[in-house]
Design an enzyme around this catalytic site. Structure first.
Site, mmCIF file in Angstrom:
data_model
loop_
_atom_site.group_PDB
_atom_site.id
_atom_site.type_symbol
_atom_site.label_atom_id
_atom_site.label_comp_id
_atom_site.label_asym_id
_atom_site.label_seq_id
_atom_site.Cartn_x
_atom_site.Cartn_y
_atom_site.Cartn_z
ATOM 1 N N ARG A 62 0.894 -1.054 0.039
ATOM 2 C CA ARG A 62 -0.045 0.043 0.021
ATOM 3 C C ARG A 62 1.072 1.131 0.135
ATOM 4 N NH1 ARG A 62 -4.488 -1.689 4.752
ATOM 5 N NH2 ARG A 62 -5.264 -3.587 3.754
ATOM 6 N N ASP A 64 2.150 5.103 -0.259
ATOM 7 C CA ASP A 64 1.626 6.226 0.315
ATOM 8 C C ASP A 64 1.269 7.161 -0.893
ATOM 9 O OD1 ASP A 64 1.513 5.183 3.183
ATOM 10 O OD2 ASP A 64 3.471 6.054 3.559
ATOM 11 N N ARG A 214 11.433 5.737 3.844
ATOM 12 C CA ARG A 214 11.798 7.237 4.075
ATOM 13 C C ARG A 214 12.262 7.607 5.110
ATOM 14 N NH1 ARG A 214 5.867 9.516 2.996
ATOM 15 N NH2 ARG A 214 6.915 11.320 3.388
#
Length: 268
Positions: A62, A64, A214
């Protein structure tokens, strides 16, 4: 007697695996949302142009909002059997003009699941260092205006390899049951580009925590800039405290690059 030949047996709908490429900029992420466009919604709406009652699809990851994909994998169930080439072409026709493309479509066994059958996910992060604004790569890289040092970032990345409690590098919104994950690879390469340098972070694991990649890249960028040392990264990891993490970098440089399965459904 084969149980599938018994009266009343309902034959499973044919299942198809889709390899999907997309630019995440116009979307609020992969997952369908009520008020914002998503990649899942785009693909499901294309499928329902072929079969109005097509059920929802499941994906390997999934991603972002703003995150891209080079090799997202999803599976769908359809009533009729499609020639994979025609299914791919039909979906791509109905996806226009959105920046989403079905690269491959293949029929798979009913036991295949895009998410739960996956054994590894690979992410790519692109970091551009140059003073002049990005033009052709705008929206596809994270850009900083100063140079970075490769060797310290590589040393710091090695401190993160293996099985750890990654609470420091986990979003507070993460819904994973445990912060313990095994990081198999975090390789960094430097590529010369006009008037600057690009760093590509290749990250590989079975699964990831929310914002883990990230968080890694944002922290390692601080090492490359000289604000942190590899020992600081080690200390942040051992702190198991989200407050110890470096800055979380923006999403536009992140790509879901590849998903691995015990048997590659797309390999002829």
């Amino acid at each position: 007697m084969d149980f599938r030949a018994r009266p009343g047996y309902l034959r499973p709908m044919p299942r198809y695996a889709l390899k999907i490429e997309y630019d995440g900029a116009p979307f609020a992420g992969w997952q369908r949302q009520k008020q914002h466009p998503s990649v899942q919604q785009a693909v499901e709406e294309a499928l329902r142009r072929l079969q109005p009652d097509a059920p929802g699809i499941a994906a390997a990851g999934r991603t972002d909002a703003g995150v891209h994909a080079l090799g997202q994998v999803a599976h769908c169930d359809l009533v009729k059997e499609w020639d994979p080439f025609r299914l791919r072409e039909a979906l791509n026709h109905h996806l226009k003009p959105l920046p989403v493309a079905i690269l491959e479509a293949v029929q798979v066994d009913e036991g295949f699941h895009a998410r739960f059958s996956a054994t590894e996910r690979r992410y790519l992060f692109r970091l551009l260092c140059r003073r002049a604004p990005a033009t052709h790569e705008r929206g596809n890289v994270w850009q900083v205006a100063y140079p970075l040092a490769l060797a310290p970032m590589q040393e710091a990345a090695r401190r993160l390899l293996g099985r750890h409690d990654f609470t420091t590098f986990r979003s507070t919104m993460c819904q994973a049951d445990s912060p313990v994950k095994t990081l198999d690879a975090l390789d960094i390469e430097e590529i010369a580009v006009p008037y600057g340098q690009e760093f590509r972070f290749h990250v590989r694991a079975r699964s990831f925590l929310h914002n883990q990649v990230r968080s890694f890249v944002g922290t390692l960028e601080r090492v490359g800039a000289g604000a942190w040392t590899p020992d600081d990264v080690q200390a942040a990891l051992e702190a198991r405290d989200r407050a110890a993490c470096g800055p979380v970098c923006p999403p536009q440089g992140l790509y879901l690059a590849h998903v691995t399965y015990p048997q590659d459904p797309f390999q002829a």
